[in-house]
Design an enzyme around this catalytic site. Structure first.
Site, PDB file in Angstrom:
ATOM      1  N   CYS A 200      26.481 -18.048   7.377  1.00  0.00           N
ATOM      2  CA  CYS A 200      26.218 -19.663   7.287  1.00  0.00           C
ATOM      3  C   CYS A 200      26.739 -19.814   6.201  1.00  0.00           C
ATOM      4  O   CYS A 200      26.691 -21.395   5.199  1.00  0.00           O
ATOM      5  CB  CYS A 200      24.735 -20.899   7.835  1.00  0.00           C
TER       6      CYS A 200
ATOM      7  N   HIS B 194       2.564  -9.550   3.999  1.00  0.00           N
ATOM      8  CA  HIS B 194       2.608 -10.148   2.386  1.00  0.00           C
ATOM      9  C   HIS B 194       3.775  -9.700   2.943  1.00  0.00           C
ATOM     10  O   HIS B 194       5.033  -9.949   1.882  1.00  0.00           O
ATOM     11  CB  HIS B 194       2.170  -9.734   1.850  1.00  0.00           C
TER      12      HIS B 194
ATOM     13  N   ARG C  85      12.025  -5.011  -8.698  1.00  0.00           N
ATOM     14  CA  ARG C  85      10.940  -4.187  -7.833  1.00  0.00           C
ATOM     15  C   ARG C  85      11.177  -3.569  -6.795  1.00  0.00           C
ATOM     16  O   ARG C  85      11.258  -1.567  -6.645  1.00  0.00           O
ATOM     17  CB  ARG C  85       9.937  -5.400  -6.674  1.00  0.00           C
TER      18      ARG C  85
ATOM     19  N   ALA D 143      -7.149   6.197  -5.405  1.00  0.00           N
ATOM     20  CA  ALA D 143      -6.832   5.519  -4.709  1.00  0.00           C
ATOM     21  C   ALA D 143      -6.593   7.599  -3.893  1.00  0.00           C
ATOM     22  O   ALA D 143      -6.700   7.674  -3.083  1.00  0.00           O
ATOM     23  CB  ALA D 143      -5.878   4.957  -3.332  1.00  0.00           C
TER      24      ALA D 143
ATOM     25  N   GLN E 151      -1.165  -5.796   2.104  1.00  0.00           N
ATOM     26  CA  GLN E 151      -0.454  -6.885   1.706  1.00  0.00           C
ATOM     27  C   GLN E 151       0.576  -6.832   0.838  1.00  0.00           C
ATOM     28  O   GLN E 151       1.256  -6.992   0.460  1.00  0.00           O
ATOM     29  CB  GLN E 151      -1.691  -7.688   0.904  1.00  0.00           C
ATOM     30  N   ASN E 152       0.875  -5.250   0.198  1.00  0.00           N
ATOM     31  CA  ASN E 152       1.442  -4.385  -0.487  1.00  0.00           C
ATOM     32  C   ASN E 152       2.769  -4.892   0.460  1.00  0.00           C
ATOM     33  O   ASN E 152       2.864  -4.540   2.219  1.00  0.00           O
ATOM     34  CB  ASN E 152       2.070  -2.803  -0.631  1.00  0.00           C
TER      35      ASN E 152
HETATM   36  P1  OAD Z   1      -3.987  -7.338  -7.365  1.00  0.00           P
HETATM   37  O1  OAD Z   1      -3.277  -6.818  -8.552  1.00  0.00           O
HETATM   38  O2  OAD Z   1      -5.177  -8.569  -7.489  1.00  0.00           O
HETATM   39  O3  OAD Z   1      -5.989  -6.546  -6.931  1.00  0.00           O
HETATM   40  C1  OAD Z   1      -5.386  -4.933  -7.079  1.00  0.00           C
HETATM   41  C2  OAD Z   1      -6.704  -4.271  -7.126  1.00  0.00           C
HETATM   42  O4  OAD Z   1      -6.172  -2.977  -7.372  1.00  0.00           O
HETATM   43  C3  OAD Z   1      -7.826  -4.530  -7.909  1.00  0.00           C
HETATM   44  O5  OAD Z   1      -9.189  -4.536  -7.505  1.00  0.00           O
HETATM   45  C4  OAD Z   1      -7.996  -3.115  -8.671  1.00  0.00           C
HETATM   46  O6  OAD Z   1      -9.162  -2.802  -9.792  1.00  0.00           O
HETATM   47  C5  OAD Z   1      -7.209  -2.113  -8.463  1.00  0.00           C
HETATM   48  N1  OAD Z   1      -7.044  -0.596  -8.216  1.00  0.00           N
HETATM   49  C6  OAD Z   1      -6.524  -0.246  -9.499  1.00  0.00           C
HETATM   50  N2  OAD Z   1      -5.526   0.706  -9.698  1.00  0.00           N
HETATM   51  C7  OAD Z   1      -6.344   1.608  -8.455  1.00  0.00           C
HETATM   52  C8  OAD Z   1      -6.270   2.512  -8.041  1.00  0.00           C
HETATM   53  N3  OAD Z   1      -5.045   3.854  -8.681  1.00  0.00           N
HETATM   54  N4  OAD Z   1      -6.858   3.207  -6.550  1.00  0.00           N
HETATM   55  C9  OAD Z   1      -7.033   2.430  -6.089  1.00  0.00           C
HETATM   56  N5  OAD Z   1      -7.516   0.478  -6.533  1.00  0.00           N
HETATM   57  C10 OAD Z   1      -7.292   0.583  -7.916  1.00  0.00           C
HETATM   58  O7  OAD Z   1      -3.323  -7.022  -5.943  1.00  0.00           O
HETATM   59  P2  OAD Z   1      -4.192  -6.925  -4.413  1.00  0.00           P
HETATM   60  O8  OAD Z   1      -5.267  -7.619  -3.733  1.00  0.00           O
HETATM   61  O9  OAD Z   1      -3.103  -6.230  -3.720  1.00  0.00           O
HETATM   62  O10 OAD Z   1       0.504 -11.774  -2.755  1.00  0.00           O
HETATM   63  O11 OAD Z   1      -2.936  -8.407  -4.562  1.00  0.00           O
HETATM   64  C11 OAD Z   1      -3.044  -9.794  -3.339  1.00  0.00           C
HETATM   65  C12 OAD Z   1      -1.802 -10.892  -3.494  1.00  0.00           C
HETATM   66  O12 OAD Z   1      -1.762 -10.990  -4.300  1.00  0.00           O
HETATM   67  C13 OAD Z   1      -0.676  -9.697  -3.544  1.00  0.00           C
HETATM   68  O13 OAD Z   1       0.172  -8.900  -2.320  1.00  0.00           O
HETATM   69  C14 OAD Z   1       0.165 -10.390  -4.171  1.00  0.00           C
HETATM   70  C15 OAD Z   1      -0.129 -10.870  -4.700  1.00  0.00           C
HETATM   71  O14 OAD Z   1      -0.094 -12.198  -6.047  1.00  0.00           O
HETATM   72  C16 OAD Z   1       1.565 -11.956  -2.440  1.00  0.00           C
HETATM   73  O15 OAD Z   1       2.169 -11.652  -3.542  1.00  0.00           O
HETATM   74  C17 OAD Z   1       1.683 -13.102  -1.875  1.00  0.00           C
END
Ligand code: OAD
Length: 262
Positions: A163, A121, A72, A244, A103-104
């Site tokens: 360590c 995160h 990644r 976005a 959150q990224n």
């Molecule tokens: P998700 O994968 O859950 O959600 C991504 C969101 O982005 C969805 O609602 C899509 O519809 C939207 N999306 C997709 N393409 C897009 C674009 N080009 N422009 C705008 N929006 C778009 O990701 P997160 O909400 O970030 O945590 O997930 C939250 C957390 O869940 C992450 O930080 C990670 C994951 O498990 C950990 O790893 C702790």
């Protein structure tokens, strides 16, 4: 972008004084970094989170987990910020009291001109000793890999120079608390802002998903940018249904149309 141009959202943005931008994986999707929950392409549609994103998984198979995060990190290293990231940096330049919370675990906000994004995160770029947080750890240079990491490839993690314990990725795993200072700063910003812009998050992972709700409860206006419906639709005053990289530059251009340097 579906629907009308974001005139109402643009006016709200132009008139805001304290702004929070909360981003999720969707902001980086158009840079080629996969999201988590999109059908087919999302990481959690293709990989088992329990085998890759928990402390137990790292303990059971450190090479598998470290290799996956190195893959990644390589993917992110090859990606470039997209116009959505750039538009967020422009908002911060226009409205200095703007806090970017992400959150990224990528560094695309930083590389697009938002140096102080709050990483709820953690980050792919801040590995740490698994035994002692105080022990500094450095990332292997790309030259240390015989070949670029592939998706399922195993790579042994480095050892802590202090360590000898294993070095782990600097990300938050399922079941782990968020970094306290980051969460406190995020909650404070959400409580005090007058406008919160949520971009590209499914709004399903807590406590991050609580941030827009805290802002709304504290009286802020919420604007959402997402091509799909989310649970945050209900609290958003304006839902901009698009990606976005499409919506945010239009929003910024419309907000500051006719002014000198947008
Ligand atoms: P998700 O994968 O859950 O959600 C991504 C969101 O982005 C969805 O609602 C899509 O519809 C939207 N999306 C997709 N393409 C897009 C674009 N080009 N422009 C705008 N929006 C778009 O990701 P997160 O909400 O970030 O945590 O997930 C939250 C957390 O869940 C992450 O930080 C990670 C994951 O498990 C950990 O790893 C702790």
């Amino acid at each position: 972008m579906k629907g009308a141009l974001p005139h109402r959202a643009a006016q709200l943005l132009r008139e805001a004084h304290r702004v929070v931008v909360l981003t999720g994986a969707g902001i980086s999707a158009e840079s080629g970094v996969p999201t988590f929950r999109d059908a087919l392409t999302g990481l959690w549609a293709r990989f088992d989170a329990q085998r890759l994103a928990t402390a137990e998984a790292f303990h059971a198979d450190p090479d598998l987990v470290w290799g996956w995060y190195e893959w990644r990190r390589t993917t992110v290293g090859r990606a470039e910020p997209n116009p959505g990231h750039v538009a967020i940096a422009t908002i911060q330049a226009r409205i200095p009291d703007t806090t970017v919370i992400t959150q990224n675990v990528d560094d695309l906000h930083e590389r697009s001109g938002t140096p102080a994004a709050i990483h709820l995160h953690g980050s792919l770029f801040t590995p740490r000793c698994v035994a002692a947080a105080a022990h500094p750890a450095t990332l292997p240079s790309p030259d240390d890999h015989a070949a670029p990491p592939d998706e399922g490839g195993r790579i042994p993690p480095p050892r802590c120079a202090s360590c000898g314990a294993l070095v782990r990725p600097g990300v938050v795993w399922f079941g782990e608390p968020l970094p306290e200072a980051a969460l406190t700063a995020a909650v404070e910003a959400a409580t005090a802002c007058d406008l919160l812009l949520t971009v590209g998050t499914s709004g399903t992972v807590y406590p991050a998903a609580e941030i827009p709700r805290i802002a709304a409860r504290s009286g802020a206006t919420v604007i959402q940018v997402n091509p799909e419906p989310t649970p945050l639709d209900r609290i958003a005053a304006v839902n901009l249904h698009g990606t976005a990289a499409q919506v945010l530059p239009t929003l910024v251009a419309t907000a500051w149309a006719g002014t000198d340097d947008t």
